[in-house]
Design a protein around this motif. Structure first.
Motif, PDB file in Angstrom:
ATOM      1  N   VAL A   1       0.833  -1.195   0.000  1.00  0.00           N
ATOM      2  CA  VAL A   1       0.000   0.000   0.000  1.00  0.00           C
ATOM      3  C   VAL A   1       0.868   1.246   0.000  1.00  0.00           C
ATOM      4  CG1 VAL A   1      -1.728  -1.258   1.362  1.00  0.00           C
ATOM      5  CG2 VAL A   1      -0.172   0.326   2.509  1.00  0.00           C
ATOM      6  N   THR A   2       0.252   2.336  -0.403  1.00  0.00           N
ATOM      7  CA  THR A   2       0.847   3.662  -0.251  1.00  0.00           C
ATOM      8  C   THR A   2      -0.025   4.447   0.713  1.00  0.00           C
ATOM      9  OG1 THR A   2       1.768   3.648  -2.488  1.00  0.00           O
ATOM     10  CG2 THR A   2       1.525   5.793  -1.416  1.00  0.00           C
ATOM     11  N   ILE A   3       0.580   4.995   1.761  1.00  0.00           N
ATOM     12  CA  ILE A   3      -0.136   5.742   2.791  1.00  0.00           C
ATOM     13  C   ILE A   3       0.132   7.230   2.582  1.00  0.00           C
ATOM     14  CG2 ILE A   3      -0.458   6.084   5.275  1.00  0.00           C
ATOM     15  CD1 ILE A   3       0.927   3.286   5.604  1.00  0.00           C
ATOM     16  N   THR A   4      -0.933   7.987   2.384  1.00  0.00           N
ATOM     17  CA  THR A   4      -0.803   9.439   2.270  1.00  0.00           C
ATOM     18  C   THR A   4      -1.094  10.047   3.629  1.00  0.00           C
ATOM     19  OG1 THR A   4      -1.493   9.376  -0.050  1.00  0.00           O
ATOM     20  CG2 THR A   4      -1.567  11.510   1.071  1.00  0.00           C
ATOM     21  N   LEU A   5      -0.075  10.656   4.227  1.00  0.00           N
ATOM     22  CA  LEU A   5      -0.163  11.195   5.580  1.00  0.00           C
ATOM     23  C   LEU A   5      -0.872  12.552   5.583  1.00  0.00           C
ATOM     24  CD1 LEU A   5       3.501  10.310   6.604  1.00  0.00           C
ATOM     25  CD2 LEU A   5       1.423   9.055   7.209  1.00  0.00           C
ATOM     26  N   PRO A   6      -1.293  13.025   6.761  1.00  0.00           N
ATOM     27  CA  PRO A   6      -1.980  14.325   6.830  1.00  0.00           C
ATOM     28  C   PRO A   6      -1.175  15.482   6.250  1.00  0.00           C
ATOM     29  CG  PRO A   6      -2.322  13.122   8.869  1.00  0.00           C
ATOM     30  CD  PRO A   6      -1.321  12.329   8.072  1.00  0.00           C
ATOM     31  N   ASN A   7       0.161  15.383   6.260  1.00  0.00           N
ATOM     32  CA  ASN A   7       0.987  16.465   5.707  1.00  0.00           C
ATOM     33  C   ASN A   7       1.189  16.345   4.201  1.00  0.00           C
ATOM     34  OD1 ASN A   7       2.750  14.320   5.500  1.00  0.00           O
ATOM     35  ND2 ASN A   7       4.304  15.163   6.883  1.00  0.00           N
ATOM     36  N   GLY A   8       0.537  15.343   3.581  1.00  0.00           N
ATOM     37  CA  GLY A   8       0.635  15.173   2.137  1.00  0.00           C
ATOM     38  C   GLY A   8       1.762  14.267   1.696  1.00  0.00           C
ATOM     39  N   GLN A   9       2.646  13.882   2.623  1.00  0.00           N
ATOM     40  CA  GLN A   9       3.749  13.001   2.283  1.00  0.00           C
ATOM     41  C   GLN A   9       3.265  11.559   2.154  1.00  0.00           C
ATOM     42  OE1 GLN A   9       7.022  14.119   1.696  1.00  0.00           O
ATOM     43  NE2 GLN A   9       5.977  16.100   1.805  1.00  0.00           N
ATOM     44  N   ASN A  10       3.941  10.774   1.304  1.00  0.00           N
ATOM     45  CA  ASN A  10       3.600   9.367   1.113  1.00  0.00           C
ATOM     46  C   ASN A  10       4.643   8.457   1.737  1.00  0.00           C
ATOM     47  OD1 ASN A  10       1.295   9.973  -0.378  1.00  0.00           O
ATOM     48  ND2 ASN A  10       2.369   9.917  -2.325  1.00  0.00           N
ATOM     49  N   THR A  11       4.187   7.340   2.257  1.00  0.00           N
ATOM     50  CA  THR A  11       5.074   6.289   2.742  1.00  0.00           C
ATOM     51  C   THR A  11       4.409   4.955   2.441  1.00  0.00           C
ATOM     52  OG1 THR A  11       6.385   5.510   4.639  1.00  0.00           O
ATOM     53  CG2 THR A  11       4.117   6.202   5.085  1.00  0.00           C
ATOM     54  N   THR A  12       5.190   3.886   2.441  1.00  0.00           N
ATOM     55  CA  THR A  12       4.651   2.584   2.041  1.00  0.00           C
ATOM     56  C   THR A  12       4.304   1.734   3.252  1.00  0.00           C
ATOM     57  OG1 THR A  12       6.876   1.618   1.911  1.00  0.00           O
ATOM     58  CG2 THR A  12       5.960   2.597  -0.099  1.00  0.00           C
ATOM     59  N   GLY A  13       3.502   0.716   3.016  1.00  0.00           N
ATOM     60  CA  GLY A  13       3.108  -0.200   4.075  1.00  0.00           C
ATOM     61  C   GLY A  13       2.664  -1.526   3.493  1.00  0.00           C
ATOM     62  N   THR A  14       2.295  -2.453   4.386  1.00  0.00           N
ATOM     63  CA  THR A  14       1.886  -3.799   3.986  1.00  0.00           C
ATOM     64  C   THR A  14       0.640  -4.199   4.772  1.00  0.00           C
ATOM     65  OG1 THR A  14       4.208  -4.398   3.607  1.00  0.00           O
ATOM     66  CG2 THR A  14       2.613  -6.203   3.763  1.00  0.00           C
ATOM     67  N   VAL A  15      -0.346  -4.787   4.092  1.00  0.00           N
ATOM     68  CA  VAL A  15      -1.542  -5.289   4.766  1.00  0.00           C
ATOM     69  C   VAL A  15      -1.154  -6.503   5.606  1.00  0.00           C
ATOM     70  CG1 VAL A  15      -3.834  -6.316   4.470  1.00  0.00           C
ATOM     71  CG2 VAL A  15      -3.090  -4.454   2.970  1.00  0.00           C
ATOM     72  N   THR A  16      -1.425  -6.447   6.907  1.00  0.00           N
ATOM     73  CA  THR A  16      -1.046  -7.531   7.813  1.00  0.00           C
ATOM     74  C   THR A  16      -2.239  -8.326   8.314  1.00  0.00           C
ATOM     75  OG1 THR A  16      -1.073  -5.982   9.678  1.00  0.00           O
ATOM     76  CG2 THR A  16       1.047  -6.366   8.592  1.00  0.00           C
ATOM     77  N   SER A  17      -3.445  -7.785   8.194  1.00  0.00           N
ATOM     78  CA  SER A  17      -4.618  -8.484   8.690  1.00  0.00           C
ATOM     79  C   SER A  17      -5.853  -8.013   7.944  1.00  0.00           C
ATOM     80  CB  SER A  17      -4.798  -8.231  10.196  1.00  0.00           C
ATOM     81  OG  SER A  17      -6.006  -8.787  10.674  1.00  0.00           O
ATOM     82  N   VAL A  18      -6.691  -8.982   7.536  1.00  0.00           N
ATOM     83  CA  VAL A  18      -7.972  -8.679   6.908  1.00  0.00           C
ATOM     84  C   VAL A  18      -9.050  -9.372   7.725  1.00  0.00           C
ATOM     85  CG1 VAL A  18      -9.397  -8.864   4.837  1.00  0.00           C
ATOM     86  CG2 VAL A  18      -6.934  -8.496   4.620  1.00  0.00           C
ATOM     87  N   GLY A  19      -9.934  -8.591   8.327  1.00  0.00           N
ATOM     88  CA  GLY A  19     -10.954  -9.146   9.202  1.00  0.00           C
ATOM     89  C   GLY A  19     -11.922 -10.058   8.469  1.00  0.00           C
ATOM     90  N   THR A  20     -12.469 -11.006   9.200  1.00  0.00           N
ATOM     91  CA  THR A  20     -13.465 -11.927   8.639  1.00  0.00           C
ATOM     92  C   THR A  20     -14.839 -11.740   9.267  1.00  0.00           C
ATOM     93  OG1 THR A  20     -12.805 -13.620  10.234  1.00  0.00           O
ATOM     94  CG2 THR A  20     -11.713 -13.661   8.081  1.00  0.00           C
ATOM     95  N   VAL A  21     -14.918 -10.926  10.311  1.00  0.00           N
ATOM     96  CA  VAL A  21     -16.191 -10.666  10.983  1.00  0.00           C
ATOM     97  C   VAL A  21     -16.640  -9.249  10.651  1.00  0.00           C
ATOM     98  CG1 VAL A  21     -17.391 -10.519  13.188  1.00  0.00           C
ATOM     99  CG2 VAL A  21     -15.616 -12.255  12.856  1.00  0.00           C
ATOM    100  N   ALA A  22     -17.824  -9.150  10.042  1.00  0.00           N
ATOM    101  CA  ALA A  22     -18.343  -7.847   9.652  1.00  0.00           C
ATOM    102  C   ALA A  22     -19.063  -7.185  10.821  1.00  0.00           C
ATOM    103  CB  ALA A  22     -19.299  -7.989   8.475  1.00  0.00           C
ATOM    104  N   THR A  23     -18.948  -5.861  10.872  1.00  0.00           N
ATOM    105  CA  THR A  23     -19.593  -5.066  11.918  1.00  0.00           C
ATOM    106  C   THR A  23     -20.521  -4.057  11.278  1.00  0.00           C
ATOM    107  OG1 THR A  23     -17.655  -5.284  13.352  1.00  0.00           O
ATOM    108  CG2 THR A  23     -19.207  -3.529  13.874  1.00  0.00           C
ATOM    109  N   ASN A  24     -21.738  -3.953  11.803  1.00  0.00           N
ATOM    110  CA  ASN A  24     -22.698  -2.980  11.298  1.00  0.00           C
ATOM    111  C   ASN A  24     -22.586  -1.700  12.108  1.00  0.00           C
ATOM    112  OD1 ASN A  24     -25.270  -1.523  10.797  1.00  0.00           O
ATOM    113  ND2 ASN A  24     -25.741  -3.340   9.584  1.00  0.00           N
ATOM    114  N   SER A  25     -22.480  -0.569  11.386  1.00  0.00           N
ATOM    115  CA  SER A  25     -22.310   0.713  12.074  1.00  0.00           C
ATOM    116  C   SER A  25     -23.551   1.135  12.843  1.00  0.00           C
ATOM    117  CB  SER A  25     -21.948   1.802  11.056  1.00  0.00           C
ATOM    118  OG  SER A  25     -23.045   2.051  10.191  1.00  0.00           O
ATOM    119  N   GLY A  26     -24.705   0.585  12.482  1.00  0.00           N
ATOM    120  CA  GLY A  26     -25.944   0.928  13.184  1.00  0.00           C
ATOM    121  C   GLY A  26     -26.605   2.195  12.711  1.00  0.00           C
ATOM    122  N   GLY A  27     -26.003   2.872  11.740  1.00  0.00           N
ATOM    123  CA  GLY A  27     -26.630   4.081  11.197  1.00  0.00           C
ATOM    124  C   GLY A  27     -26.344   5.303  12.034  1.00  0.00           C
ATOM    125  N   ASN A  28     -26.775   6.445  11.536  1.00  0.00           N
ATOM    126  CA  ASN A  28     -26.532   7.717  12.216  1.00  0.00           C
ATOM    127  C   ASN A  28     -27.827   8.475  12.494  1.00  0.00           C
ATOM    128  OD1 ASN A  28     -27.220   8.433   9.653  1.00  0.00           O
ATOM    129  ND2 ASN A  28     -25.227   9.373   9.124  1.00  0.00           N
TER     130      ASN A  28
END
Length: 362
Positions: A232-259
């Motif tokens: 992945v490429t991460i764009t930081l709040p200051n506009g700078q980019n840095t790289t990263g790696t996906v380490t976990s992908v969840g299998t349990v979905a969560t419902n936000s419940g609406g607003n």
């Protein structure tokens, strides 16, 4: 001839008399009624990317449970990092030290008369901590890592000397807190104040690890777009980019419940580890943008996504402008999608680099 309807097409292309206005060449199309523009098919490298929002912070949420009895006379500052062997807080002049381990302290540790009183997972944690701190050697605990031996007692006395407390080789319940890693203090307990009473069994403070992480609440229907190991490429709040790696992908979905207006979403949690944590600074709970790389292709034919025309018979085509200005539909096969740049890889018998194609006008 009748009109050919392009289902869902952004540009309505009408098939007219194939021999009208094109010098007798078949396959000619009338000009579009909608505003259009012209671009060319490019050739180069393409990366399949999905753009999502995330939150930059620290991994882990730890509850520091107090087991000491007395008056709180010293507390760490919010944001302070406490490492192995350092004092977390002080109760009535007795420092409470942080050691690493996943099993909480639940008893006094000392050299006892029976194995049950001197052995266990908590003793093993203590022994390995004493080695890490330099108060024991690996050889000292090699044969009995889970036992409180004479070596362990000597190591505890060394730790007590460093803390400036009586050196009796006994760790009374309440003198040690075991946490999985170094602790970055994130908050104090509801009743935790200097001069207040330390209540055994109460949460005296909260902490996180010092490991940087980006947390993504990904729409559940996009789960198949992300996999562990994706770059992945991460764009930081200051506009700078840095790289990263996906380490976990969840299998349990969560419902936000609406607003409150009936809107809700179902998400899974995706965790990303920055490749260079120091490049992310020290911001906590900061919003970031993440481009997840799912694949790449070299020397690919590339067109804007909005150049694709869905066909009523299935598949997609491009509206190609020939050498004499004749517009034709050329069916194409789709490859990688670069969502971040709104591009797509295409292939087909009639696809060549530099070929002029029609796109919606901007």
């Amino acid at each position: 001839m009748g009109a050919l309807v392009l289902v869902g097409a952004v540009i309505a292309v009408v098939v007219v008399n194939p021999f009208a206005g094109n010098g007798g060449n078949p396959g000619g199309l009338a000009d579009n009624a909608d505003p259009t523009s012209v671009t060319t098919i490019s050739q180069g490298d393409i990366t399949s990317q999905t753009q999502v929002s995330g939150t930059l912070g620290y991994s882990g949420t730890y509850s520091v449970v107090n087991q000491a009895q007395g008056t709180i006379i010293k507390l760490p500052a919010i944001g302070q990092v406490v490492t192995e062997g350092q004092v977390l807080y002080d109760v009535s002049g007795d420092p409470v030290v942080l050691l690493y381990g996943t099993t909480p302290a639940f008893r006094t540790l000392s050299e006892g008369a029976t194995d049950s009183a001197t052995s266990g997972v908590d003793v093993a944690e203590l022994n390995y901590d004493l080695v890490a701190l330099g108060y024991l050697t690996s050889a000292d605990i090699a044969s009995e890592p889970s036992d409180f031996t004479a070596y362990t007692k000597a190591g505890v006395e060394e730790l007590q000397a460093a803390l400036g407390v009586p050196q009796n080789g006994i760790l009374t319940l309440g003198q040690v807190v075991f946490l999985p890693s170094a602790a970055r203090i994130t908050g104090l307990g509801q009743n935790t104040v200097l001069g207040g009473q330390a209540q055994p069994g109460s949460q005296i403070m909260t902490a996180s690890s010092t490991t940087r992480v980006v947390t993504i609440d990904l729409n559940a229907d996009q789960q198949g777009n992300v996999a562990v190991g994706d770059k992945v490429t991460i764009t930081l709040p200051n506009g700078q980019n840095t790289t990263g790696t996906v380490t976990s992908v969840g299998t349990v979905a969560t419902n936000s419940g609406g607003n409150g207006n009936g809107n809700s979403s179902t998400t899974i949690t995706v965790l990303v580890s920055p490749d260079n944590p120091s490049a992310t600074g020290t911001l906590d709970q900061a919003p970031v943008e993440v481009s997840i790389t799912q694949g790449s292709a070299k020397n690919a034919y590339i067109v804007p996504v909005d150049a694709l025309l869905p066909l009523s018979t299935g598949g997609y085509a491009l509206e190609v402008i020939g050498p004499k200005g004749v517009h034709t539909l050329e069916p194409v096969n789709l490859g990688l999608f670069d969502d971040a740049n709104e591009q797509v890889q295409v292939s087909g018998p009639g696809v060549t680099a530099g070929q002029r194609i029609v796109i919606p006008a901007t």
